[in-house]
Design an enzyme around this catalytic site. Structure first.
Site, short mmCIF file in Angstrom:
data_model
loop_
_atom_site.label_atom_id
_atom_site.label_comp_id
_atom_site.label_asym_id
_atom_site.label_seq_id
_atom_site.Cartn_x
_atom_site.Cartn_y
_atom_site.Cartn_z
N TYR A 65 -120.15 109.46 -11.30
CA TYR A 65 -118.93 109.51 -12.45
C TYR A 65 -118.60 108.00 -12.55
CZ TYR A 65 -118.48 114.42 -11.50
OH TYR A 65 -118.65 115.81 -11.30
N GLY A 66 -119.55 107.17 -12.87
CA GLY A 66 -119.24 105.61 -13.20
C GLY A 66 -118.51 105.01 -11.84
#
Ligand SMILES: NC(=O)c1ccc[n+]([C@@H]2O[C@H](COP(=O)([O-])OP(=O)(O)OC[C@H]3O[C@@H](n4cnc5c(N)ncnc54)[C@H](OP(=O)(O)O)[C@@H]3O)[C@@H](O)[C@H]2O)c1
Length: 256
Positions: A65-66
């Site tokens: 998720y980044g």
């Protein structure tokens, strides 16, 4: 069951509604209906404070998720008040997902999550499936590596975010927790029934069909009707949506 419940077979208590954090770390290759901007630190702090004040204690993140894990590591106060679920197996770099379920990668990923999240234990680690659920469970060293990390005290509970019914059933038989899709259109019902009967934890992802559900109220009615579901992880960066979701969840569960 109240708003806070024990995950069967573990000593972890979670809120019936959890917070998904894709949108605080990643805006590439996502399938949400509306474009959005990743919120700044002040907005994330406010969102986390609202979650805490509303009784939400479960936060779901992932290396894929980044920079969600790093941001939570900086912005989450009072770590012991939260139950942090993260994942292993998927990496998202330069806009592309890659997968590695080897023991070496799993160990590296756990140590990196501990560092990024600024903590010395992870409450829940889920295998982030690429779709080949059964193959990962049967033919990789990922589960053994996670079990070793659990024995070392780095992880409290292990599970898998699954994409198939057969994989969900196998994951629920082998692990503490399974994360399934459950919404107005797709329900991994067999997995939920099996997990409930075998007293395993169930977390729900995509409960609002990643924002495509027609009715939030109807979704909530479905999501909080089954006592086998320990927590529904809903992704939001909008405080008004969070407040609405908490209100509807509490209405369904019957606790104010
Ligand atoms: N392990 C996996 O493979 C996997 C896959 C997918 C998801 N997940 C986890 O599950 C979480 C939830 O999944 P998801 O984010 O795909 O989908 P979701 O929770 O079904 O839907 C999130 C979307 O719904 C919108 N939303 C939330 N509350 C709303 C409300 N009251 N009214 C209108 N819209 C509302 C959000 O927009 P706003 O931000 O505008 O509220 C967001 O775009 C993720 O954040 C992640 O933690 C895991």
């Amino acid at each position: 069951m109240g708003f806070v419940r024990n995950i069967p077979g573990t000593d972890i208590s979670v809120s019936a509604l959890g917070l998904g954090t894709v949108k605080i770390g990643r805006d590439q290759s996502v399938k949400y209906p509306q474009s959005f901007s990743i919120p700044d630190d002040g907005a994330v702090r406010k969102l986390l404070a609202l979650a805490r004040d509303s009784g939400i204690n479960l936060i779901d993140t992932a290396p894929a998720y980044g920079n969600s894990e790093e941001r939570l590591g900086t912005l989450l106060d009072k770590r012991h008040d939260w139950v942090i679920a993260t994942k292993t197996g998927e990496e998202f770099e330069a806009g592309v997902s890659g997968f590695d379920f080897s023991a070496a990668h799993t160990r590296m990923s756990i140590d990196r999550s501990l560092k990024r999240l600024n903590t010395d234990y992870l409450d829940i680690v889920l295998i982030h499936s690429n779709g080949n659920d059964e193959d990962i469970l049967e033919n990789s060293d990922c589960v053994q590596a996670l079990q070793a990390c659990k024995e070392q005290g780095k992880i409290r509970a292990i599970g898998m975010s699954t994409k198939t019914i057969a994989g969900g059933l196998l994951a629920a038989s082998m692990l503490d927790i399974v994360m399934i899709t459950y919404n107005l259109e797709q329900r991994d019902q067999e997995v939920l029934d099996f997990a409930r009967d075998h007293k395993k934890g169930v977390l729900v992802k995509k409960g609002l069909m990643s924002g495509h559900a027609g009715s939030v109220r109807e979704s909530m009615k479905l999501l909080f009707a089954d006592e086998g579901i320990s927590s529904v992880i809903i992704g939001t960066i909008n405080p008004d949506h969070m407040a609405e979701n908490v209100k509807l969840a509490r209405e369904q569960i019957g606790t104010d």
